[in-house]
Design a protein around this motif. Structure first.
Motif, PDB file in Angstrom:
ATOM      1  N   ARG A   9     -12.619 -11.353  -3.179  1.00  0.00           N
ATOM      2  CA  ARG A   9     -13.956 -10.347  -2.632  1.00  0.00           C
ATOM      3  C   ARG A   9     -14.410 -10.168  -1.314  1.00  0.00           C
ATOM      4  N   ASN A  10     -13.942 -11.279  -0.411  1.00  0.00           N
ATOM      5  CA  ASN A  10     -13.900 -11.804   0.806  1.00  0.00           C
ATOM      6  C   ASN A  10     -13.468 -10.471   1.866  1.00  0.00           C
ATOM      7  N   ARG A  11     -11.798 -10.028   0.998  1.00  0.00           N
ATOM      8  CA  ARG A  11     -11.592  -8.808   1.477  1.00  0.00           C
ATOM      9  C   ARG A  11     -11.645  -7.291   1.034  1.00  0.00           C
ATOM     10  N   GLY A  12     -12.778  -7.560   0.102  1.00  0.00           N
ATOM     11  CA  GLY A  12     -12.613  -6.520  -0.609  1.00  0.00           C
ATOM     12  C   GLY A  12     -11.799  -5.892  -1.640  1.00  0.00           C
ATOM     13  N   ILE A  13     -10.819  -7.188  -2.136  1.00  0.00           N
ATOM     14  CA  ILE A  13     -10.157  -6.178  -3.233  1.00  0.00           C
ATOM     15  C   ILE A  13     -10.381  -6.316  -4.430  1.00  0.00           C
ATOM     16  N   ALA A  14     -10.357  -5.637  -4.861  1.00  0.00           N
ATOM     17  CA  ALA A  14     -10.872  -5.839  -6.802  1.00  0.00           C
ATOM     18  C   ALA A  14     -10.135  -6.933  -7.265  1.00  0.00           C
ATOM     19  N   VAL A  15     -10.794  -8.003  -8.073  1.00  0.00           N
ATOM     20  CA  VAL A  15     -10.318  -9.571  -8.301  1.00  0.00           C
ATOM     21  C   VAL A  15      -9.497  -9.072 -10.179  1.00  0.00           C
ATOM     22  N   ILE A  16      -8.996  -9.895 -10.227  1.00  0.00           N
ATOM     23  CA  ILE A  16      -8.167  -9.888 -11.450  1.00  0.00           C
ATOM     24  C   ILE A  16      -9.589 -10.797 -12.429  1.00  0.00           C
ATOM     25  N   SER A  32      -5.994   5.278  -8.763  1.00  0.00           N
ATOM     26  CA  SER A  32      -5.413   4.906  -7.871  1.00  0.00           C
ATOM     27  C   SER A  32      -5.969   3.998  -6.499  1.00  0.00           C
ATOM     28  N   ILE A  33      -5.718   3.230  -6.763  1.00  0.00           N
ATOM     29  CA  ILE A  33      -6.172   2.185  -4.945  1.00  0.00           C
ATOM     30  C   ILE A  33      -5.240   0.810  -4.561  1.00  0.00           C
ATOM     31  N   GLY A  34      -4.959   1.391  -3.143  1.00  0.00           N
ATOM     32  CA  GLY A  34      -3.639   0.563  -2.642  1.00  0.00           C
ATOM     33  C   GLY A  34      -4.240  -0.133  -1.391  1.00  0.00           C
ATOM     34  N   ARG A  35      -3.675  -1.889  -1.872  1.00  0.00           N
ATOM     35  CA  ARG A  35      -4.214  -2.435  -0.161  1.00  0.00           C
ATOM     36  C   ARG A  35      -2.964  -2.517   0.436  1.00  0.00           C
ATOM     37  N   VAL A  36      -2.611  -2.700   1.794  1.00  0.00           N
ATOM     38  CA  VAL A  36      -1.825  -3.254   2.302  1.00  0.00           C
ATOM     39  C   VAL A  36      -2.787  -4.513   3.464  1.00  0.00           C
ATOM     40  N   VAL A  37      -2.358  -5.459   2.396  1.00  0.00           N
ATOM     41  CA  VAL A  37      -2.720  -6.386   3.186  1.00  0.00           C
ATOM     42  C   VAL A  37      -1.731  -7.016   4.345  1.00  0.00           C
ATOM     43  N   THR A  38      -2.884  -6.977   5.726  1.00  0.00           N
ATOM     44  CA  THR A  38      -2.290  -7.107   7.344  1.00  0.00           C
ATOM     45  C   THR A  38      -2.357  -9.009   7.702  1.00  0.00           C
ATOM     46  N   LYS A  39      -1.558  -9.339   8.210  1.00  0.00           N
ATOM     47  CA  LYS A  39      -1.191 -10.859   8.059  1.00  0.00           C
ATOM     48  C   LYS A  39      -2.270 -11.267   9.464  1.00  0.00           C
ATOM     49  N   GLY A  40      -3.308 -12.211   9.662  1.00  0.00           N
ATOM     50  CA  GLY A  40      -3.416 -12.708  10.833  1.00  0.00           C
ATOM     51  C   GLY A  40      -5.079 -11.651  10.683  1.00  0.00           C
ATOM     52  N   LYS A  41      -5.669 -11.509  11.467  1.00  0.00           N
ATOM     53  CA  LYS A  41      -6.727 -10.688  11.936  1.00  0.00           C
ATOM     54  C   LYS A  41      -7.123  -9.498  12.080  1.00  0.00           C
ATOM     55  N   GLU A 101       3.275 -14.705   1.213  1.00  0.00           N
ATOM     56  CA  GLU A 101       2.069 -14.494   1.302  1.00  0.00           C
ATOM     57  C   GLU A 101       1.899 -12.890   0.347  1.00  0.00           C
ATOM     58  N   ASP A 102       0.551 -12.783   0.105  1.00  0.00           N
ATOM     59  CA  ASP A 102      -0.104 -11.453  -0.686  1.00  0.00           C
ATOM     60  C   ASP A 102      -0.071 -10.453   0.192  1.00  0.00           C
ATOM     61  N   ALA A 103       1.327  -9.217   0.079  1.00  0.00           N
ATOM     62  CA  ALA A 103       1.932  -7.926   0.627  1.00  0.00           C
ATOM     63  C   ALA A 103       0.763  -6.513   0.204  1.00  0.00           C
ATOM     64  N   PHE A 104       0.422  -6.534  -0.191  1.00  0.00           N
ATOM     65  CA  PHE A 104       0.606  -5.346  -1.491  1.00  0.00           C
ATOM     66  C   PHE A 104       0.008  -5.572  -2.894  1.00  0.00           C
ATOM     67  N   GLU A 105      -1.720  -5.177  -3.116  1.00  0.00           N
ATOM     68  CA  GLU A 105      -2.128  -5.083  -4.183  1.00  0.00           C
ATOM     69  C   GLU A 105      -2.242  -3.195  -4.668  1.00  0.00           C
ATOM     70  N   ARG A 106      -2.464  -3.099  -5.712  1.00  0.00           N
ATOM     71  CA  ARG A 106      -2.547  -2.025  -6.456  1.00  0.00           C
ATOM     72  C   ARG A 106      -3.849  -1.665  -7.272  1.00  0.00           C
ATOM     73  N   ASP A 107      -4.777  -1.299  -8.051  1.00  0.00           N
ATOM     74  CA  ASP A 107      -5.761  -1.137  -9.086  1.00  0.00           C
ATOM     75  C   ASP A 107      -5.592  -0.116  -9.510  1.00  0.00           C
ATOM     76  N   ASN A 108      -5.715   0.560 -10.824  1.00  0.00           N
ATOM     77  CA  ASN A 108      -5.544   1.644 -11.440  1.00  0.00           C
ATOM     78  C   ASN A 108      -7.272   1.971 -13.007  1.00  0.00           C
ATOM     79  N   TYR A 109      -7.886   3.027 -11.972  1.00  0.00           N
ATOM     80  CA  TYR A 109      -8.933   2.974 -12.917  1.00  0.00           C
ATOM     81  C   TYR A 109      -8.803   3.857 -13.661  1.00  0.00           C
ATOM     82  N   GLU A 110      -8.806   3.819 -15.010  1.00  0.00           N
ATOM     83  CA  GLU A 110      -9.056   5.001 -15.925  1.00  0.00           C
ATOM     84  C   GLU A 110     -10.182   5.896 -16.145  1.00  0.00           C
TER      85      GLU A 110
END
Length: 202
Positions: free
Chosen positions: A92-99, A157-166, A136-145
């Motif tokens: 939620r803090n990073r704007g990624i869809a939750v499980i 389909s939304i993909g998020r490459v999670v960047t390390k650090g700031k 470490e969380d590297a990548f997340e993909r969410d699909n919306y039918e």
């Protein structure tokens, strides 16, 4: 020696892989058991004990490999659990869809964990989480039918490459229509979901 075997058996059957210390203690007990004939042979040079020493060497190698595999499996299990539902607040803090809480793991192979909801046809249907070698969380993909048109499936389909650090994470958005796919912007993805009356959760 009997005490060591009993300890190892107890830890194996009743404790399993509770934590890393359980694994190390269990395998250390077994190593001490099989190292004993090797040490005895080296001290006494008793030829009758030679084969016991060889047998001990084989088991020392076997137990060492088993210990390595158990530690790897334990670390992988802990690592995957780290980025499950308990990681939702960070998402939620990073704007990624939750499980969602009612989702279950459908596949867990290597560095990928796949989550899916039950009997969900329209909306957020599944998520894939990819973990790197540093746990470490590297990548997340969410699909919306989306609602199919003329029997042809559609989804975003939304993909998020999670960047390390700031650094800022990198997002990608795709619109899938049957076998066709094209990249779209976040604004377009938001607009499509809104027009389909699908709640945005990212």
């Amino acid at each position: 020696m009997s005490i060591l075997l009993i300890t190892a058996a107890y830890l194996d059957f009743f404790c399993g892989t509770v934590n890393i210390y359980t694994i190390v203690i269990k395998q250390s007990c077994l190593l001490l058991v099989y190292i004993s004939p090797i040490v005895y042979y080296m001290i006494t040079k008793d030829k009758q004990q030679r084969w016991w020493a060889v047998f001990g060497c084989i088991w020392v190698v076997t137990i060492s490999l088993r210990t390595k595999n158990e530690i790897h499996d334990y670390n992988e299990t802990v690592c995957k659990a780290k980025f499950g539902k308990t990681f939702n607040q960070q998402r939620r803090n990073r704007g990624i869809a939750v499980i969602p809480q009612d989702w279950q793991i459908t596949s867990s192979l290597g560095s990928e964990i796949d989550w899916k909801g039950k009997d969900q046809i329209i909306g957020h249907t599944d998520k894939s989480v990819y973990i790197d070698s540093a746990c470490e969380d590297a990548f997340e993909r969410d699909n919306y039918e989306l609602k199919p048109i003329r029997g042809i499936s559609r989804w975003i389909s939304i993909g998020r490459v999670v960047t390390k650090g700031k650094g800022a994470d990198t997002d990608s958005y795709a619109f899938e229509f049957g076998a066709n796919s094209r990249n779209i912007t976040r604004q377009q993805a938001d607009s499509i979901l809104a027009s389909e009356k699908i709640t945005k959760d990212y």
